[in-house]
Design a protein around this motif. Structure first.
Motif, PDB file in Angstrom:
ATOM      1  N   UNK A 279       0.833  -1.113   0.018  1.00  0.00           N
ATOM      2  CA  UNK A 279      -0.020  -0.152  -0.191  1.00  0.00           C
ATOM      3  C   UNK A 279       0.989   1.358   0.114  1.00  0.00           C
ATOM      4  N   UNK A 280       1.938   1.376   0.878  1.00  0.00           N
ATOM      5  CA  UNK A 280       2.800   2.436   1.137  1.00  0.00           C
ATOM      6  C   UNK A 280       3.406   2.518  -0.371  1.00  0.00           C
ATOM      7  N   UNK A 309      -7.609  13.198  -7.158  1.00  0.00           N
ATOM      8  CA  UNK A 309      -8.232  11.789  -6.928  1.00  0.00           C
ATOM      9  C   UNK A 309      -7.365  11.258  -5.627  1.00  0.00           C
ATOM     10  N   UNK A 310      -7.789  11.423  -4.741  1.00  0.00           N
ATOM     11  CA  UNK A 310      -6.899  10.931  -3.287  1.00  0.00           C
ATOM     12  C   UNK A 310      -6.647   9.375  -3.635  1.00  0.00           C
ATOM     13  N   UNK A 311      -5.832   8.775  -3.199  1.00  0.00           N
ATOM     14  CA  UNK A 311      -5.515   7.210  -2.963  1.00  0.00           C
ATOM     15  C   UNK A 311      -5.984   6.698  -1.689  1.00  0.00           C
ATOM     16  N   UNK A 312      -7.411   6.885  -1.659  1.00  0.00           N
ATOM     17  CA  UNK A 312      -8.015   6.518  -0.372  1.00  0.00           C
ATOM     18  C   UNK A 312      -8.153   5.034  -0.114  1.00  0.00           C
ATOM     19  N   UNK A 316      -6.980   3.617   3.329  1.00  0.00           N
ATOM     20  CA  UNK A 316      -8.014   3.066   4.232  1.00  0.00           C
ATOM     21  C   UNK A 316      -7.327   1.614   4.557  1.00  0.00           C
ATOM     22  N   UNK A 317      -6.737   0.975   3.349  1.00  0.00           N
ATOM     23  CA  UNK A 317      -6.247  -0.387   3.694  1.00  0.00           C
ATOM     24  C   UNK A 317      -5.306  -0.261   4.811  1.00  0.00           C
ATOM     25  N   UNK A 318      -4.258   0.629   4.739  1.00  0.00           N
ATOM     26  CA  UNK A 318      -3.212   0.780   5.798  1.00  0.00           C
ATOM     27  C   UNK A 318      -3.946   0.897   7.188  1.00  0.00           C
TER      28      UNK A 318
END
Length: 469
Positions: A279-280, A309-312, A316-318
């Motif tokens: 994710x990171x 467009x935020x990498x939400x 969220x997964x983090x």
């Protein structure tokens, strides 16, 4: 102002049962309180069937196939009405497992007729509550992991593997310690993470789910007192392995030691941590423009900045992976300990397993949805590579070292000469080619070095993806 706690139907306190219910709902069949009670009924029913089938207690008849089907039907038909009835019994018994025993005994007259009083005595026969509960948790966790969590994880790895193969030859500028470094490919970097995750998934898949049924302190004391001629360890083993499909633990205190749970939760946490790493990394590639979030155009990225467009999904997964790991870590650390022959710490602790796996499941869903909305942008990666010709200092000095080792003259101090050319300054392709021409390299090596570009300096990256993923 009225209290939200008084609203009907009740409002969920936690996010898993509220905002994210859709994603984690499949876990309810395995890791909810209702699922635990249904599993208790299942284990009690199978123990009764096992005892009569094995004719352990002299003089007790075997159950007929019709009676067995009706007993198993109690499990299959467990519904909202059954949940309410069981809850009413528990309010009287103030004991959840005893409530299950009474719930079953109340149904025996309709199932076995005039033999109800006799056969009912074999419900929960020689069992302590933990004999039932440990088997239930093994069955429930096994079901949750194998039928809900693992398929989601496998789907994600298939998605990642496909991306890795598709992007195997797309070069990117690597960064070690945050600095420009030897180029790789986007696909190879995704392949590394996929390979790591697959390895952990194999560990999860090889989990042994242990169970025991040996009485109040693991000695078969009550069993032996009741029926001394029976081979109780053999009866226990066949029940746990053949009827329930678990691995038998032959040596315990009152509780099954939970070591298998600690091992499983550590493996799940390690999978989560690698997924957090993915994710990171993907978040960083998005911030660098290597990935564009171009799909799902109807989504709002920012409430005030329309270009964003935020990498939400990855953020969220983090967060969910961190919550999951906090719980998995405390579960694996706590469940391996028990004071002397028994304490109840594990009882409360195990009720958090569903939450721990639920947050991991939610993270898997978010990562999958996030990846599905990405497109690689090779031209951005190419621009970064073209701005960092100094990364070719490594192959040139390596070629010079090889030549020096072969006795070719003029190849002295290759590292230092490339360091003087590249450290602390930017060079372009012509700068590097001019340097190469002045090295006195053999013609074939010089031609090879002159043809090299940051985009082509990717080693075996595409082949590694093809061979190992």
């Amino acid at each position: 102002m009225g209290s939200l706690a008084d609203i009907t139907p009740p409002i969920a306190l936690g996010a898993l049962d509220g905002r994210y219910r859709r994603v984690v709902a499949p876990l309810v069949d395995h890791l909810s309180e209702a699922a635990l009670n249904r599993a208790r009924i299942h284990v009690e029913v199978e123990w009764l069937i096992h005892l009569t089938h094995s004719q352990v207690v002299p003089g007790v008849r075997q159950l007929t196939e019709t009676e067995i089907a009706k007993l198993r039907g109690i499990v299959a038909d467990f519904d909202a009405q059954a949940i309410d009835e069981l809850a009413q019994i528990e309010r009287e018994t103030v004991h959840d497992v005893k409530a299950v025993e009474y719930y079953l005994k109340a149904r025996m007259p309709d199932i076995v007729g005039q033999d109800a009083a006799q056969l009912s005595e074999l419900i929960h026969f020689c069992c302590t509550s933990e004999d039932i509960n440990n088997l239930c948790y093994a069955l429930l966790v096994k079901g949750a992991v194998q039928t809900v969590w693992m398929p989601k994880a496998e789907d994600l790895l298939e998605q990642l593997s496909t991306m890795a193969h598709e992007l195997a030859a797309v070069p990117l500028l690597s960064r070690t310690h945050g600095q420009a470094a030897t180029p790789s490919t986007l696909g190879k970097e995704l392949a590394v993470l996929t390979y790591r995750l697959r390895r952990q998934l194999r560990r999860v898949d090889s989990t042994q789910y242990l169970g025991k049924l040996n009485g109040a302190t693991g000695t078969y004391g009550a069993h032996l007192a009741a029926v001394p001629e029976a081979n109780w360890p053999a009866i226990s083993r066949t029940f746990v392995t053949d009827r329930l499909g678990l691995s038998w633990n032959p040596l315990t205190t009152q509780i099954e030691s939970h070591d298998w749970q600690a091992e499983l939760y550590s493996d799940l946490a390690r999978f989560n941590r690698i997924l957090h790493n993915l994710c990171t990394d993907v978040w960083t590639y998005i911030s660098m423009g290597y990935f564009a979030q171009v799909r799902g155009q109807g989504s709002v990225g920012s409430s005030t900045m329309p270009h964003k467009v935020n990498p939400i999904r990855f953020e969220n997964a983090e967060a969910n992976l961190e919550v999951s790991n906090a719980l998995l870590d405390v579960l694996s650390a706590t469940l391996v300990q028990s004071r002397l022959q028994r304490d109840l710490t594990d009882s409360s602790m195990q009720r958090n397993v569903g939450t721990a796996i639920g947050h991991s499941l939610l993270a898997l869903d978010n990562v999958s949805r996030g990846l599905a909305g990405l497109d690689a942008v090779p031209e951005v990666m190419a621009a970064d590579l073209d701005a960092n010709w100094e990364v070719l200092g490594e192959p040139i000095q390596s070629a010079m070292r090889a030549l020096g080792a072969q006795g070719v003259a003029g190849m002295e101090n290759p590292y230092e000469r490339l360091k003087e050319l590249t450290r602390g300054r930017r060079i372009n392709g012509e700068d590097l080619r001019e340097f190469v021409r002045g090295l006195g390299l053999p013609a074939e090596v010089e031609a090879r070095m002159l043809e090299l570009t940051p985009q082509s300096y990717i080693g075996l990256a595409p082949q590694l993806v093809a061979d190992h993923l």
